[in-house]
Design a protein around this motif. Structure first.
Motif, PDB file in Angstrom:
ATOM      1  N   TRP A 171      -2.614  32.234 -56.792  1.00 42.89           N
ATOM      2  CA  TRP A 171      -1.883  31.874 -54.865  1.00 42.89           C
ATOM      3  C   TRP A 171      -0.188  32.216 -54.707  1.00 42.89           C
ATOM      4  CZ3 TRP A 171      -3.557  25.807 -55.348  1.00 42.89           C
ATOM      5  CH2 TRP A 171      -5.114  26.038 -54.436  1.00 42.89           C
ATOM      6  N   PHE A 172       0.078  32.581 -55.936  1.00 38.44           N
ATOM      7  CA  PHE A 172       1.247  33.408 -55.561  1.00 38.44           C
ATOM      8  C   PHE A 172       1.254  34.032 -55.436  1.00 38.44           C
ATOM      9  CE2 PHE A 172       5.344  34.411 -57.687  1.00 38.44           C
ATOM     10  CZ  PHE A 172       6.186  33.196 -56.649  1.00 38.44           C
ATOM     11  N   LYS A 173       1.262  35.088 -53.659  1.00 33.75           N
ATOM     12  CA  LYS A 173       1.599  36.244 -53.012  1.00 33.75           C
ATOM     13  C   LYS A 173       2.649  35.745 -52.171  1.00 33.75           C
ATOM     14  CE  LYS A 173      -2.286  36.823 -54.628  1.00 33.75           C
ATOM     15  NZ  LYS A 173      -3.135  38.206 -56.091  1.00 33.75           N
ATOM     16  N   LYS A 174       3.331  36.818 -52.064  1.00 30.99           N
ATOM     17  CA  LYS A 174       3.666  37.415 -51.233  1.00 30.99           C
ATOM     18  C   LYS A 174       3.544  37.239 -49.712  1.00 30.99           C
ATOM     19  CE  LYS A 174       7.137  40.545 -54.267  1.00 30.99           C
ATOM     20  NZ  LYS A 174       7.661  41.804 -54.571  1.00 30.99           N
ATOM     21  N   ASP A 175       2.600  37.205 -49.569  1.00 33.77           N
ATOM     22  CA  ASP A 175       1.689  37.856 -47.764  1.00 33.77           C
ATOM     23  C   ASP A 175       1.236  36.148 -47.678  1.00 33.77           C
ATOM     24  OD1 ASP A 175       0.962  37.629 -45.583  1.00 33.77           O
ATOM     25  OD2 ASP A 175      -0.538  39.555 -46.165  1.00 33.77           O
ATOM     26  N   LYS A 176       2.020  35.327 -46.934  1.00 30.09           N
ATOM     27  CA  LYS A 176       1.441  34.089 -46.810  1.00 30.09           C
ATOM     28  C   LYS A 176       0.267  33.968 -46.622  1.00 30.09           C
ATOM     29  CE  LYS A 176       6.315  32.020 -44.762  1.00 30.09           C
ATOM     30  NZ  LYS A 176       7.306  31.894 -43.863  1.00 30.09           N
ATOM     31  N   LYS A 177       0.028  35.232 -46.042  1.00 33.43           N
ATOM     32  CA  LYS A 177      -1.626  35.071 -45.754  1.00 33.43           C
ATOM     33  C   LYS A 177      -2.547  34.086 -46.723  1.00 33.43           C
ATOM     34  CE  LYS A 177      -1.537  38.180 -41.037  1.00 33.43           C
ATOM     35  NZ  LYS A 177      -1.571  38.911 -41.262  1.00 33.43           N
ATOM     36  N   ASN A 178      -2.010  34.358 -48.044  1.00 31.98           N
ATOM     37  CA  ASN A 178      -2.631  35.200 -48.809  1.00 31.98           C
ATOM     38  C   ASN A 178      -2.487  33.293 -49.625  1.00 31.98           C
ATOM     39  OD1 ASN A 178      -4.369  37.370 -49.289  1.00 31.98           O
ATOM     40  ND2 ASN A 178      -2.269  38.240 -50.068  1.00 31.98           N
ATOM     41  N   TYR A 179      -1.666  32.771 -48.922  1.00 29.41           N
ATOM     42  CA  TYR A 179      -1.670  30.828 -49.458  1.00 29.41           C
ATOM     43  C   TYR A 179      -2.475  30.498 -49.057  1.00 29.41           C
ATOM     44  CZ  TYR A 179       3.320  32.096 -50.616  1.00 29.41           C
ATOM     45  OH  TYR A 179       5.000  32.898 -51.414  1.00 29.41           O
ATOM     46  N   PRO A 180      -3.248  29.296 -49.531  1.00 30.19           N
ATOM     47  CA  PRO A 180      -3.635  28.239 -49.463  1.00 30.19           C
ATOM     48  C   PRO A 180      -3.133  27.791 -47.949  1.00 30.19           C
ATOM     49  CG  PRO A 180      -2.798  26.613 -51.171  1.00 30.19           C
ATOM     50  CD  PRO A 180      -2.589  28.505 -51.026  1.00 30.19           C
ATOM     51  N   GLU A 181      -3.660  26.646 -46.972  1.00 29.93           N
ATOM     52  CA  GLU A 181      -3.928  26.750 -45.582  1.00 29.93           C
ATOM     53  C   GLU A 181      -2.825  25.706 -45.690  1.00 29.93           C
ATOM     54  OE1 GLU A 181      -6.774  25.173 -42.026  1.00 29.93           O
ATOM     55  OE2 GLU A 181      -7.697  25.374 -43.319  1.00 29.93           O
ATOM     56  N   GLN A 185       0.556  26.746 -46.400  1.00 35.01           N
ATOM     57  CA  GLN A 185       0.871  27.778 -45.307  1.00 35.01           C
ATOM     58  C   GLN A 185       1.221  26.309 -43.802  1.00 35.01           C
ATOM     59  OE1 GLN A 185      -1.367  30.916 -43.673  1.00 35.01           O
ATOM     60  NE2 GLN A 185      -2.632  30.836 -45.733  1.00 35.01           N
ATOM     61  N   GLU A 186       0.852  25.579 -43.673  1.00 33.03           N
ATOM     62  CA  GLU A 186       1.219  24.513 -43.041  1.00 33.03           C
ATOM     63  C   GLU A 186       2.322  23.555 -43.556  1.00 33.03           C
ATOM     64  OE1 GLU A 186      -2.386  21.854 -42.396  1.00 33.03           O
ATOM     65  OE2 GLU A 186      -3.654  23.087 -41.880  1.00 33.03           O
ATOM     66  N   TYR A 187       2.421  23.560 -44.700  1.00 28.71           N
ATOM     67  CA  TYR A 187       3.285  22.886 -44.741  1.00 28.71           C
ATOM     68  C   TYR A 187       4.921  23.839 -44.875  1.00 28.71           C
ATOM     69  CZ  TYR A 187       7.205  21.293 -48.455  1.00 28.71           C
ATOM     70  OH  TYR A 187       8.576  21.275 -48.623  1.00 28.71           O
ATOM     71  N   LEU A 188       4.445  24.951 -45.114  1.00 27.27           N
ATOM     72  CA  LEU A 188       5.969  26.294 -44.608  1.00 27.27           C
ATOM     73  C   LEU A 188       6.141  25.892 -43.432  1.00 27.27           C
ATOM     74  CD1 LEU A 188       5.410  29.019 -47.652  1.00 27.27           C
ATOM     75  CD2 LEU A 188       6.943  27.023 -46.946  1.00 27.27           C
ATOM     76  N   ALA A 189       4.982  26.107 -42.716  1.00 26.39           N
ATOM     77  CA  ALA A 189       5.032  26.957 -40.824  1.00 26.39           C
ATOM     78  C   ALA A 189       6.075  25.071 -40.412  1.00 26.39           C
ATOM     79  CB  ALA A 189       3.921  26.058 -40.520  1.00 26.39           C
ATOM     80  N   CYS A 190       5.667  23.621 -41.261  1.00 28.64           N
ATOM     81  CA  CYS A 190       6.884  22.785 -40.742  1.00 28.64           C
ATOM     82  C   CYS A 190       8.261  22.912 -40.554  1.00 28.64           C
ATOM     83  CB  CYS A 190       6.558  21.776 -41.461  1.00 28.64           C
ATOM     84  SG  CYS A 190       4.949  20.062 -41.611  1.00 28.64           S
TER      85      CYS A 190
END
Length: 202
Positions: free
Chosen positions: A6-16, A19-24
């Motif tokens: 899951w360790f990708k530079k593109d956020k779209k490749n992170y698990p959902e 992504q929801e945590y980072l969006a906070c």
């Protein structure tokens, strides 16, 4: 333990859930937003972040100057690593009656609970580092939350030198706080929340 790619530079490749945590943490436009604190504690197999793991997490929310008693989290983690000598401290048995989650499931629950709250703990760096170590095993980044340490708060309140630390038991005695469920993650989180409010109001 299985490692996820899951360790990708593109956020779209992170698990959902990540992504929801980072969006906070994206810019907040609500001026009426009231800061939320989450006081938390971990029980672990030991004190070595590199080799020890989390056995349980207890957390409770604070809004304003009030503990929100129905806004709490308590999770227990399956013990792939078991150290008999630590049972006398935390009382968590490998085959105990508590419902246990995998480490990944427990971390997902924790992230969903804390969101962008300020994390509070007694010697909080250790607990944050233990969560970060679990996140690393999942192929993810570190916690983004700000954090506050009740030990450091007490140092500043009393004008103590940085190398003079106080235990949770000592602060309970100083602030006359009953030590119920001591050495359980949920119990220590609640005790720390009471100490935090005392210090915050001073």
């Amino acid at each position: 333990m299985i490692l996820f790619n899951w360790f990708k530079k593109d956020k779209k490749n992170y698990p959902e859930f990540w992504q929801e945590y980072l969006a906070c943490f994206e810019s907040r436009s609500d001026k009426n937003y009231q800061k939320r604190y989450v006081v938390f504690d971990t029980e672990t197999t030991g004190l070595d972040v590199r080799s020890d793991v989390i056995l349980s997490v207890g957390a409770i929310a604070i809004s304003g100057n009030s503990i929100i008693v129905n806004d709490y989290l308590e999770v227990f983690v399956q013990q792939d690593v078991f150290k008999t000598e630590s049972v006398s401290i935390h009382g968590i048995l490998k085959d105990g009656k508590e419902k246990k989650l995998t480490e990944t499931q427990a971390i997902i629950r924790f992230l969903d609970f804390v969101k962008d709250s300020t994390l509070v703990g007694h010697h909080v760096r250790f607990d944050v580092n233990m969560v970060n170590a679990a996140l690393q095993r999942m192929g993810l980044g570190k916690l983004k939350n700000h954090n506050m340490d009740t030990d450091i708060m007490y140092q500043k309140f009393k004008g103590l030198p940085e190398d003079q630390h106080s235990s949770l038991d000592e602060l309970c005695q100083i602030f006359k706080i009953q030590k119920s469920d001591r050495h359980t993650a949920a119990g220590d989180a609640f005790i720390t929340a009471l100490i935090f409010l005392r210090l915050k109001n001073k």
